[in-house]
Design an enzyme around this catalytic site. Sequence first.
Site, PDB file in Angstrom:
ATOM      1  N   LYS A 136      -0.387 -15.228 -45.780  1.00 35.48           N
ATOM      2  CA  LYS A 136      -0.307 -16.435 -44.962  1.00 35.48           C
ATOM      3  C   LYS A 136      -1.704 -17.022 -44.795  1.00 35.48           C
ATOM      4  CE  LYS A 136       4.050 -14.809 -43.189  1.00 35.48           C
ATOM      5  NZ  LYS A 136       4.170 -13.664 -44.130  1.00 35.48           N
ATOM      6  N   SER A 163       7.996 -15.486 -35.854  1.00 36.70           N
ATOM      7  CA  SER A 163       8.062 -16.355 -37.030  1.00 36.70           C
ATOM      8  C   SER A 163       9.176 -17.383 -36.972  1.00 36.70           C
ATOM      9  CB  SER A 163       8.226 -15.501 -38.293  1.00 36.70           C
ATOM     10  OG  SER A 163       9.433 -14.753 -38.251  1.00 36.70           O
ATOM     11  N   HIS A 183       2.039 -13.643 -38.699  1.00 37.19           N
ATOM     12  CA  HIS A 183       1.813 -15.072 -38.493  1.00 37.19           C
ATOM     13  C   HIS A 183       0.715 -15.349 -37.473  1.00 37.19           C
ATOM     14  CE1 HIS A 183       5.277 -16.657 -40.801  1.00 37.19           C
ATOM     15  NE2 HIS A 183       5.796 -15.471 -40.531  1.00 37.19           N
TER      16      HIS A 183
END
Length: 464
Positions: free
Chosen positions: A285, A225, A253
Amino acid sequence: MMRSTSHGLPAEAREKLLARMRQTSRTPASAPAPQRYDISFETLPGYEDLQMMRAAGSALGLENPFFRAHDGCAGAVTSIAGKEVMNFASYDYLGLNAHPDVRRAAQQAIERFGTTVSASRLVAGERPFHRGLETRLAGVYRTEDALVFVSGHAANVTTIGSLLGPADTIFHDALIHNSIVVGAELAGARRRSFPHNDLDELERILATERPATGRALIVVEGLYSMDGDVPDLARLIALKERFGAWLMVDEAHALGVLGATGQGIAEHLGIDPSEVDIWMGTLSKSLASCGGYIAGRQPLIDWLRAKAPGFVYSVGLSPPAAAAALAALDAMETEPARIARLQSNSRHFLRAAEAAGLSTGHAAGHAIVPIMVGDSLKAVMMAERLLDRQINVLPIIPPAVPHKSARLRFFITAGHSAEQLDEAVRVVAEELDACTGIIATLGIDVQDDDDRAPMPERMRGVWS
């Protein structure tokens, strides 16, 4: 001759004794001074440093770059304080937060189930959409089952804290997320870190420090990240099999970003995901929701469902959050152009930044591209000046990253245009030169990070 009493004391002596006792009762002995304790919150570790940073920023006329309120839905463009700006500070990689189907699904879930399930799933909070979402997530990773939590951070903490104990050992990348470190501390397990993506060193540590008894867990991120790079998953699988360890991959992610259909690092590298023991990810996300999940073999999920405190004693995932995540998974499958556009944009931005002479660290062109600045003051100053020029990007400074590696972290999304990406690179290059000159003119020493102690491991990756 003195009169005696029935108790053998002369009357006069008895009267004197009683008088002394009455006097003593009227004048108690002084109590010891109470212990004084300093319980002010200002004594908390690091509070003084926080105040000093605020004072330094104020003296230089810099505002706090964090906690800025957005006026509405934040996508490739957002509004801050009534001003429209290009936005590079969102995890909404596929732009699904504003997708009409995702919004409609959340609204319909509220109409049917309300805004909360009002209890832990174990007690009275189980709803059909919980198992529906878990089944879909298990399908992404081709695992036997999955379990959703109300927080991605909590998913890591409670899973690691439950699975391992003092007799066990955790081997993790030095740049692993804070939630992994906190989970290891909760478990009480021995913890060994290896330099970022240095699997030669991991192999050496495993060979010398993997105990003959007890469990071992290797933890990495599918997409890091802070740096935007990926690990060598095939070699990690070989190492975990050789040394008898579980392998856990944090896909927070990676889902929606890596792989032709956005199914993460296993798809990206052409590896069977069933070879990984524990998959972890977040719903906040690419899936435009809130929460976390663990996917793996049935015994693992059954055990966590019954034993993990962060699941057993926590309210179940809310109806709109679960419905939004399910709809986002649908959109990932039916609209692959979003994934292709995200990947194209990411490569475009990385190439443009490198062509402009900007340092991008370890970035590999996967949605996360840091622009390395070095010192914290320059990073904060640049973030403020960029906002003045209609670009919203956040500085990442120690202790979230190692000292002397402060950066501006750009999140690229499917919603950005090539023109926006090129403009951002151009402006960043200009402001980097300008801020370097300003700091030199002010005579500020920005090399003081050399004298500081290394960043505590538990603070790394603190901003997910």
